[in-house]
Write an enzyme that holds these catalytic residues in place. Sequence first.
Site, PDB file in Angstrom:
ATOM      1  N   GLU A 110       0.858  -1.201   0.000  1.00  0.00           N
ATOM      2  CA  GLU A 110       0.000   0.000   0.000  1.00  0.00           C
ATOM      3  C   GLU A 110       0.884   1.237   0.000  1.00  0.00           C
ATOM      4  O   GLU A 110       1.785   1.370   0.812  1.00  0.00           O
ATOM      5  CB  GLU A 110      -0.945  -0.027   1.211  1.00  0.00           C
ATOM      6  CG  GLU A 110      -1.757   1.236   1.426  1.00  0.00           C
ATOM      7  CD  GLU A 110      -2.522   1.740   0.203  1.00  0.00           C
ATOM      8  OE1 GLU A 110      -3.306   0.991  -0.392  1.00  0.00           O
ATOM      9  OE2 GLU A 110      -2.281   2.921  -0.192  1.00  0.00           O
ATOM     10  N   SER A 137       0.256   4.372   0.719  1.00  0.00           N
ATOM     11  CA  SER A 137       0.101   5.420   1.736  1.00  0.00           C
ATOM     12  C   SER A 137      -0.419   4.829   3.041  1.00  0.00           C
ATOM     13  O   SER A 137      -1.398   4.076   3.034  1.00  0.00           O
ATOM     14  CB  SER A 137      -0.880   6.475   1.221  1.00  0.00           C
ATOM     15  OG  SER A 137      -1.359   7.251   2.282  1.00  0.00           O
ATOM     16  N   MET A 159      -4.037   5.244   3.734  1.00  0.00           N
ATOM     17  CA  MET A 159      -5.000   4.591   2.830  1.00  0.00           C
ATOM     18  C   MET A 159      -5.224   3.118   3.174  1.00  0.00           C
ATOM     19  O   MET A 159      -5.814   2.393   2.364  1.00  0.00           O
ATOM     20  CB  MET A 159      -4.527   4.720   1.377  1.00  0.00           C
ATOM     21  CG  MET A 159      -4.642   6.123   0.808  1.00  0.00           C
ATOM     22  SD  MET A 159      -6.354   6.693   0.623  1.00  0.00           S
ATOM     23  CE  MET A 159      -6.846   5.753  -0.812  1.00  0.00           C
ATOM     24  N   TYR A 160      -4.761   2.674   4.352  1.00  0.00           N
ATOM     25  CA  TYR A 160      -5.052   1.277   4.715  1.00  0.00           C
ATOM     26  C   TYR A 160      -6.568   1.091   4.666  1.00  0.00           C
ATOM     27  O   TYR A 160      -7.306   1.859   5.291  1.00  0.00           O
ATOM     28  CB  TYR A 160      -4.573   0.958   6.126  1.00  0.00           C
ATOM     29  CG  TYR A 160      -3.092   1.102   6.361  1.00  0.00           C
ATOM     30  CD1 TYR A 160      -2.158   0.668   5.425  1.00  0.00           C
ATOM     31  CD2 TYR A 160      -2.627   1.655   7.550  1.00  0.00           C
ATOM     32  CE1 TYR A 160      -0.802   0.800   5.651  1.00  0.00           C
ATOM     33  CE2 TYR A 160      -1.266   1.787   7.796  1.00  0.00           C
ATOM     34  CZ  TYR A 160      -0.364   1.366   6.839  1.00  0.00           C
ATOM     35  OH  TYR A 160       0.973   1.500   7.076  1.00  0.00           O
ATOM     36  N   GLY A 161      -6.998   0.070   3.954  1.00  0.00           N
ATOM     37  CA  GLY A 161      -8.444  -0.149   3.817  1.00  0.00           C
ATOM     38  C   GLY A 161      -8.982   0.411   2.516  1.00  0.00           C
ATOM     39  O   GLY A 161     -10.116   0.145   2.146  1.00  0.00           O
ATOM     40  N   GLY A 162      -8.163   1.215   1.822  1.00  0.00           N
ATOM     41  CA  GLY A 162      -8.521   1.671   0.478  1.00  0.00           C
ATOM     42  C   GLY A 162      -9.294   2.983   0.419  1.00  0.00           C
ATOM     43  O   GLY A 162      -9.493   3.674   1.423  1.00  0.00           O
ATOM     44  N   THR A 163      -9.711   3.294  -0.789  1.00  0.00           N
ATOM     45  CA  THR A 163     -10.353   4.570  -1.111  1.00  0.00           C
ATOM     46  C   THR A 163     -11.678   4.752  -0.373  1.00  0.00           C
ATOM     47  O   THR A 163     -11.938   5.804   0.216  1.00  0.00           O
ATOM     48  CB  THR A 163     -10.598   4.609  -2.645  1.00  0.00           C
ATOM     49  OG1 THR A 163      -9.330   4.478  -3.290  1.00  0.00           O
ATOM     50  CG2 THR A 163     -11.253   5.890  -3.080  1.00  0.00           C
ATOM     51  N   CYS A 164     -12.511   3.720  -0.409  1.00  0.00           N
ATOM     52  CA  CYS A 164     -13.883   3.845   0.089  1.00  0.00           C
ATOM     53  C   CYS A 164     -13.935   4.319   1.539  1.00  0.00           C
ATOM     54  O   CYS A 164     -14.633   5.276   1.856  1.00  0.00           O
ATOM     55  CB  CYS A 164     -14.591   2.500  -0.055  1.00  0.00           C
ATOM     56  SG  CYS A 164     -16.275   2.540   0.515  1.00  0.00           S
ATOM     57  N   HIS A 209     -44.913  -1.556   9.097  1.00  0.00           N
ATOM     58  CA  HIS A 209     -45.539  -0.248   8.897  1.00  0.00           C
ATOM     59  C   HIS A 209     -45.159   0.674  10.059  1.00  0.00           C
ATOM     60  O   HIS A 209     -45.125   0.214  11.203  1.00  0.00           O
ATOM     61  CB  HIS A 209     -47.057  -0.441   8.846  1.00  0.00           C
ATOM     62  CG  HIS A 209     -47.822   0.836   8.850  1.00  0.00           C
ATOM     63  ND1 HIS A 209     -47.937   1.629   7.733  1.00  0.00           N
ATOM     64  CD2 HIS A 209     -48.501   1.478   9.851  1.00  0.00           C
ATOM     65  CE1 HIS A 209     -48.661   2.697   8.045  1.00  0.00           C
ATOM     66  NE2 HIS A 209     -49.000   2.623   9.322  1.00  0.00           N
TER      67      HIS A 209
HETATM   68  C1  LIG Z   1     -15.945  10.852  -3.336  1.00  0.00           C
HETATM   69  C2  LIG Z   1     -16.294   9.449  -3.730  1.00  0.00           C
HETATM   70  C3  LIG Z   1     -17.448   8.860  -3.260  1.00  0.00           C
HETATM   71  C4  LIG Z   1     -17.759   7.556  -3.609  1.00  0.00           C
HETATM   72  N1  LIG Z   1     -18.908   7.017  -3.121  1.00  0.00           N
HETATM   73  C5  LIG Z   1     -19.214   5.743  -3.395  1.00  0.00           C
HETATM   74  C6  LIG Z   1     -20.366   5.142  -2.826  1.00  0.00           C
HETATM   75  O1  LIG Z   1     -21.133   5.777  -2.113  1.00  0.00           O
HETATM   76  N2  LIG Z   1     -20.606   3.845  -3.089  1.00  0.00           N
HETATM   77  C7  LIG Z   1     -19.765   3.097  -3.874  1.00  0.00           C
HETATM   78  O2  LIG Z   1     -20.003   1.904  -4.038  1.00  0.00           O
HETATM   79  N3  LIG Z   1     -18.677   3.641  -4.444  1.00  0.00           N
HETATM   80  C8  LIG Z   1     -18.384   4.946  -4.216  1.00  0.00           C
HETATM   81  N4  LIG Z   1     -17.252   5.495  -4.752  1.00  0.00           N
HETATM   82  C9  LIG Z   1     -16.386   4.651  -5.603  1.00  0.00           C
HETATM   83  C10 LIG Z   1     -15.531   3.728  -4.714  1.00  0.00           C
HETATM   84  O3  LIG Z   1     -14.824   4.505  -3.775  1.00  0.00           O
HETATM   85  C11 LIG Z   1     -14.542   2.937  -5.549  1.00  0.00           C
HETATM   86  O4  LIG Z   1     -15.232   2.274  -6.588  1.00  0.00           O
HETATM   87  C12 LIG Z   1     -13.818   1.885  -4.708  1.00  0.00           C
HETATM   88  O5  LIG Z   1     -13.246   2.459  -3.569  1.00  0.00           O
HETATM   89  C13 LIG Z   1     -12.744   1.198  -5.549  1.00  0.00           C
HETATM   90  O6  LIG Z   1     -12.112   0.225  -4.783  1.00  0.00           O
HETATM   91  P1  LIG Z   1     -10.935  -0.647  -5.348  1.00  0.00           P
HETATM   92  O7  LIG Z   1     -11.007  -1.969  -4.677  1.00  0.00           O
HETATM   93  O8  LIG Z   1     -10.874  -0.598  -6.805  1.00  0.00           O
HETATM   94  O9  LIG Z   1      -9.598   0.055  -4.860  1.00  0.00           O
HETATM   95  P2  LIG Z   1      -9.266   1.268  -3.812  1.00  0.00           P
HETATM   96  O10 LIG Z   1     -10.117   1.124  -2.635  1.00  0.00           O
HETATM   97  O11 LIG Z   1      -9.320   2.464  -4.642  1.00  0.00           O
HETATM   98  O12 LIG Z   1      -7.827   0.869  -3.398  1.00  0.00           O
HETATM   99  C14 LIG Z   1      -6.715   1.064  -4.172  1.00  0.00           C
HETATM  100  C15 LIG Z   1      -5.531   1.200  -3.229  1.00  0.00           C
HETATM  101  O13 LIG Z   1      -4.333   1.019  -3.961  1.00  0.00           O
HETATM  102  C16 LIG Z   1      -3.352   1.929  -3.480  1.00  0.00           C
HETATM  103  N5  LIG Z   1      -2.375   2.068  -4.562  1.00  0.00           N
HETATM  104  C17 LIG Z   1      -2.561   2.663  -5.768  1.00  0.00           C
HETATM  105  N6  LIG Z   1      -1.459   2.537  -6.531  1.00  0.00           N
HETATM  106  C18 LIG Z   1      -0.554   1.827  -5.787  1.00  0.00           C
HETATM  107  C19 LIG Z   1       0.767   1.386  -6.030  1.00  0.00           C
HETATM  108  N7  LIG Z   1       1.375   1.596  -7.190  1.00  0.00           N
HETATM  109  N8  LIG Z   1       1.402   0.713  -5.048  1.00  0.00           N
HETATM  110  C20 LIG Z   1       0.786   0.473  -3.863  1.00  0.00           C
HETATM  111  N9  LIG Z   1      -0.470   0.871  -3.585  1.00  0.00           N
HETATM  112  C21 LIG Z   1      -1.136   1.534  -4.538  1.00  0.00           C
HETATM  113  C22 LIG Z   1      -4.160   3.187  -3.166  1.00  0.00           C
HETATM  114  O14 LIG Z   1      -3.499   4.022  -2.254  1.00  0.00           O
HETATM  115  C23 LIG Z   1      -5.441   2.583  -2.579  1.00  0.00           C
HETATM  116  O15 LIG Z   1      -5.407   2.440  -1.191  1.00  0.00           O
HETATM  117  C24 LIG Z   1     -16.904   6.807  -4.452  1.00  0.00           C
HETATM  118  C25 LIG Z   1     -15.730   7.396  -4.942  1.00  0.00           C
HETATM  119  C26 LIG Z   1     -15.427   8.700  -4.593  1.00  0.00           C
HETATM  120  C27 LIG Z   1     -14.152   9.309  -5.098  1.00  0.00           C
END
Ligand SMILES: Cc1cc2nc3c(=O)[nH]c(=O)nc-3n(C[C@H](O)[C@H](O)[C@H](O)COP(=O)(O)OP(=O)(O)OC[C@H]3O[C@@H](n4cnc5c(N)ncnc54)[C@H](O)[C@@H]3O)c2cc1C
Length: 443
Positions: A33, A35, A38-43, A431
């Site tokens: 990972e 950052s 960012m543990y746990g990812g974007t969501c 209800h």
């Molecule tokens: C503001 C916002 C709101 C959203 N709301 C919703 C919602 O309500 N419901 C929904 O279903 N979806 C929503 N989404 C979309 C959702 O967040 C994404 O579809 C989902 O998080 C993607 O997950 P993923 O498993 O593809 O990877 P991610 O969770 O994106 O994980 C990728 C990880 O890889 C890491 N990484 C990247 N490149 C490298 C590298 N070269 N080396 C090491 N690590 C790396 C990143 O730091 C990150 O932690 C939203 C998106 C945004 C931006």
Amino acid sequence: MEKVKNLIIGFGKGGKTLAKTLAAKGEEVVVVERSDQMYGGTCINIACLPSKRLIIESTKGTEFSHAVAGKNEMTAFLRDKNYHMLADEDSVTVLDGEARFVSDHVVEVTKADGQKVQFEGERIFINTGAEPVVLPIKGLKESKNVLDSTKAMDETKLPKELVILGAGYIGLEFAGMFARYGSKVTVLDLHTDFIPREDTDVSELVFKDMTKAGVNFELGVNVKEVKDVSDHVEVVYEKEGVEVTLKADKILAATGRKPRTAKLGLENTAIKVDERGAIVVDDQLHTTVPNVWALGDVKGGLQFTYISLDDFRIIKDELFGTGKRRVSDRVVVPYSVFIEPPLSKVGLNEKEAKAKGIEYRLFKLPVAAIPKARVLQETQGIFKILVAKDSDAILGATIYAAESHELINLLALAMKAELPYTLLRDQIYTHPTMSEALNDVLK
Ligand SMILES: Cc1cc2nc3c(=O)[nH]c(=O)nc-3n(C[C@H](O)[C@H](O)[C@H](O)COP(=O)(O)OP(=O)(O)OC[C@H]3O[C@@H](n4cnc5c(N)ncnc54)[C@H](O)[C@@H]3O)c2cc1C
Ligand SMILES: NC(=O)c1ccc[n+]([C@@H]2O[C@H](COP(=O)([O-])OP(=O)(O)OC[C@H]3O[C@@H](n4cnc5c(N)ncnc54)[C@H](O)[C@@H]3O)[C@@H](O)[C@H]2O)c1
């Protein structure tokens, strides 16, 4: 160089769930990972959960900076929980660093201190997500007042005047939210049609409600320039041949997200990407290199957390199950846009049914007719359900209503199970609830 059985690049939804599953089987896993924030990812860190937290706080009248502080507490908690979920497993290593392919099965990880380590992965899973698209608009990249969704959620001061580029998912959710916190919001979109995939009656209702809630839309515009001017920023756009300059404190750029592949070193491999930078995968998420898979946003297509999770299920089924599960099995996929009230959809709407030449029966009910909507004092919206003309099959539903983000899952389940619409019509519901409206709408 270290050899590892399973190498997962990115701590995203699909990747972390896969890592936990592999660990439960006693398999060695390295999760890389980039950052530690960012543990746990974007969501959980910068997307779904923090945005929904801020959206909910905005409906409760919470002051913006308090809401942001509460959101930060929540994400810190979730980040830590996610980290330990994997790092505490004996067979899992969470490695901080940026991964980059140097050949088909060799990945180099650059740690924060610049140190580099190489791994040869027997199996490699790419789960690097997506990143915001930065449009080639003059001055956009250089401006200090342009935010992406992540930065917008970390502002400590509420922008008095906010311009949002893009009337998509992020644009609409953030427009409604910032307007409720008290910002003066203008949304600019390239397209003349508002939420063009939705039925016209639905998009008109959403437009009317959001406008009433204080959001100003300028559609069919060509954004030409962004420039920082002393304490504010200006956006220059053209609409119907007339040039307009708009002043704002901040601009939120929400014009789409693209697969994060640019810095992955894929040019050193035989892993193919398409013209949009998405990793090309087959129906079981195999890339064009054996024993390398891609899951989540990085492989293109729908960008939702639950799609990444379902990608995990496909890979798990291949590794430990029947090997039968396919991307193409995924036919019923609902979505919700978290505006007020939320807009949710599954299957076909009228526009799509007509375009496909599919005949249908339409069941329609205004939300104002639902008792629970009166209780909630949220009477805007509409239910629309399409049923096949010559059978009782549910073709799709659009629900623009309070609690539609829960209700749509019930419709999706009924569609997946191929239940007749009459079952939903004649079901006993508790209800007062929004789901009991199905008794009436389907009459
Ligand atoms: C503001 C916002 C709101 C959203 N709301 C919703 C919602 O309500 N419901 C929904 O279903 N979806 C929503 N989404 C979309 C959702 O967040 C994404 O579809 C989902 O998080 C993607 O997950 P993923 O498993 O593809 O990877 P991610 O969770 O994106 O994980 C990728 C990880 O890889 C890491 N990484 C990247 N490149 C490298 C590298 N070269 N080396 C090491 N690590 C790396 C990143 O730091 C990150 O932690 C939203 C998106 C945004 C931006
Ligand atoms: N509730 C949810 O599930 C949820 C919430 C937020 C984000 N997301 C995910 O995140 C992804 C990214 O969201 P997004 O809102 O950035 O993208 P989007 O694709 O939903 O919307 C982008 C918008 O930008 C507009 N646009 C493109 N070029 C433009 C230009 N030059 N000038 C003005 N407008 C322009 C498009 O017309 C479109 O309306 C979504 O596809 C979605 O999958 C999901």
